[in-house]
Design a protein around this motif. Structure first.
Motif, short mmCIF file in Angstrom:
data_model
loop_
_atom_site.label_atom_id
_atom_site.label_comp_id
_atom_site.label_asym_id
_atom_site.label_seq_id
_atom_site.Cartn_x
_atom_site.Cartn_y
_atom_site.Cartn_z
N THR A 197 2.53 8.99 -6.62
CA THR A 197 2.50 10.42 -6.33
C THR A 197 3.18 11.18 -7.47
OG1 THR A 197 2.61 9.99 -3.97
CG2 THR A 197 3.21 12.18 -4.69
N ARG A 236 1.36 4.01 -3.00
CA ARG A 236 1.00 5.41 -2.76
C ARG A 236 2.16 6.33 -3.13
NH1 ARG A 236 -1.16 5.06 2.44
NH2 ARG A 236 0.94 5.08 3.23
N GLU A 252 0.83 -1.21 0.00
CA GLU A 252 0.00 0.00 0.00
C GLU A 252 0.86 1.26 0.00
OE1 GLU A 252 -3.03 2.37 2.99
OE2 GLU A 252 -2.70 0.24 3.30
N LYS A 253 1.84 1.31 0.89
CA LYS A 253 2.68 2.50 0.99
C LYS A 253 3.54 2.66 -0.25
CE LYS A 253 5.44 5.13 4.19
NZ LYS A 253 5.88 5.23 5.58
#
Length: 84
Positions: free
Chosen positions: A34, A30, A26-27
């Protein structure tokens, strides 16, 4: 065998590098998704977590879906928020 199904990642190289460093899927996604313009800006105007009250930290942790936080001390809670 087909690759594991996952949402589209905009920067695959960055995603894989982050996964290799131990970041969660998930991180990693993300960060890799970006836009460069956003990622290159210096942090926002929010005060450092150390300046927040414990109540505010718990509310933020609940807001982002952290579990197992009810007995954490302020320092531990800050660490969990930063490493989410």
């Amino acid at each position: 065998m087909p690759k594991e199904k996952r949402p589209r990642i905009k920067n695959e190289d960055q995603y894989e590098a982050l996964r290799d460093q131990g970041y969660s899927k998930e991180k990693s996604a993300r960060i890799a998704n970006t836009p460069d313009q956003v990622a290159s800006k210096k942090g926002g105007k929010a005060p450092a977590y150390e300046e927040w009250t414990v109540k505010e930290l718990y509310e933020k942790a609940r807001e982002i879906g952290l579990s197992g936080i009810s007995k954490l001390r302020k320092k531990e809670l800050i660490e969990r928020l930063r490493n989410h």
